[in-house]
Design a protein around this motif. Structure first.
Motif, PDB file in Angstrom:
ATOM      1  N   LEU A  14       0.794  -1.219   0.000  1.00 34.33           N
ATOM      2  CA  LEU A  14       0.000   0.000   0.000  1.00 34.33           C
ATOM      3  C   LEU A  14       0.832   1.278   0.000  1.00 34.33           C
ATOM      4  O   LEU A  14       0.278   2.378   0.006  1.00 34.33           O
ATOM      5  N   GLY A  40      -2.878  -8.865  -2.777  1.00 30.26           N
ATOM      6  CA  GLY A  40      -3.167  -8.282  -4.090  1.00 30.26           C
ATOM      7  C   GLY A  40      -4.485  -8.783  -4.657  1.00 30.26           C
ATOM      8  O   GLY A  40      -5.270  -8.009  -5.211  1.00 30.26           O
ATOM      9  N   LEU A  43      -7.366  -7.247  -2.588  1.00 35.38           N
ATOM     10  CA  LEU A  43      -7.546  -5.826  -2.918  1.00 35.38           C
ATOM     11  C   LEU A  43      -8.036  -5.630  -4.351  1.00 35.38           C
ATOM     12  O   LEU A  43      -8.290  -4.506  -4.769  1.00 35.38           O
ATOM     13  N   ILE A  45      -6.347  -5.916  -7.102  1.00 34.93           N
ATOM     14  CA  ILE A  45      -5.356  -5.252  -7.950  1.00 34.93           C
ATOM     15  C   ILE A  45      -4.462  -6.292  -8.639  1.00 34.93           C
ATOM     16  O   ILE A  45      -3.655  -5.943  -9.486  1.00 34.93           O
ATOM     17  N   ARG A  69       1.407  -1.269  -6.737  1.00 36.37           N
ATOM     18  CA  ARG A  69       1.166  -0.037  -5.977  1.00 36.37           C
ATOM     19  C   ARG A  69       0.477   1.010  -6.855  1.00 36.37           C
ATOM     20  O   ARG A  69      -0.418   1.717  -6.405  1.00 36.37           O
ATOM     21  N   TYR A  72      -3.077   0.032  -7.253  1.00 37.41           N
ATOM     22  CA  TYR A  72      -3.830   0.350  -6.035  1.00 37.41           C
ATOM     23  C   TYR A  72      -4.187   1.833  -6.025  1.00 37.41           C
ATOM     24  O   TYR A  72      -5.338   2.198  -5.755  1.00 37.41           O
ATOM     25  N   LYS A  76      -8.142   2.742  -6.261  1.00 38.26           N
ATOM     26  CA  LYS A  76      -8.637   2.777  -4.876  1.00 38.26           C
ATOM     27  C   LYS A  76     -10.076   3.270  -4.767  1.00 38.26           C
ATOM     28  O   LYS A  76     -10.787   2.864  -3.853  1.00 38.26           O
ATOM     29  N   SER A 149      -8.153  -5.999 -12.769  1.00 42.19           N
ATOM     30  CA  SER A 149      -7.849  -4.562 -12.810  1.00 42.19           C
ATOM     31  C   SER A 149      -8.530  -3.889 -14.005  1.00 42.19           C
ATOM     32  O   SER A 149      -9.043  -2.770 -13.889  1.00 42.19           O
TER      33      SER A 149
END
Length: 185
Positions: A14, A40, A43, A45, A69, A72, A76, A149
């Motif tokens: 993060l 990952g 999240l 991503i 990252r 993310y 987000k 993604s």
């Protein structure tokens, strides 16, 4: 896996894309690699299929983490993939898009055959193309061969095009501008 290992993995994942990565020993790597992949995926991503080539080698950690990252940071505020369940399946959407293109072709033909109404038909075609873009976003969202993604990016586009209320309720506009239809007597 300890709580401190989980926090370390989360802190790595993060952090801002350009944040430095502390040295990771070969003994720490196997557990950290598992934690990073799981995080990952959770999240949304990292697609499960990407775990075959991302976060595989310790020497690629900096490059792979920078990518994740950045994802993310970019995603987000994007809706989660589960939000796609509000919308028709891919086959239904494909049928709607086919109807949209057929309708557009008929409007182009009418614009040629009725040149005195060309401005009207240009407006209809513009609205038809805008609806195509919206429904094409739905198709992308419902295409499970895209990575998670990409699907989340498509959900963001869809939310922007449709509006928050329509997105939340799943009540999207029709695939063609039905408000332009005229009653036939």
């Amino acid at each position: 896996m300890s709580v401190s290992e989980l926090f370390f993995a989360a802190a790595l994942m993060l952090a801002p894309p350009e944040a430095p990565i502390p040295p990771i020993s070969s003994e720490e790597w196997p557990d950290l690699q598992i934690q990073l992949c799981q995080l990952g995926v959770e999240l949304q991503i990292l697609d499960k299929r990407e775990a075959d080539f991302l976060l595989v080698k310790r020497e690629d950690l900096a490059t792979d983490l920078k990518l994740l990252r950045q994802r993310y940071a970019d995603l987000k505020d994007s809706p989660k993939v589960e939000d796609l369940n509000r919308f028709p399946n891919r086959e239904e959407v494909n049928a709607m898009l086919s109807f949209n293109r057929n309708y557009r072709g008929k409007m182009e033909a009418r614009m040629i055959s009725e040149p005195h109404k060309a401005d009207y038909y240009r407006g209809v075609i513009k609205e038809t193309d805008e609806l195509y873009q919206l429904w094409d976003s739905v198709r992308e969202v419902r295409s499970d061969f895209y990575y998670v993604s990409v699907r989340r990016q498509s959900l963001s586009k869809l939310k922007e095009r449709a509006g928050v209320a329509a997105f939340i309720t799943g009540q999207l506009p029709p695939c063609v501008p039905t408000w332009r239809f005229q009653e036939v007597k």
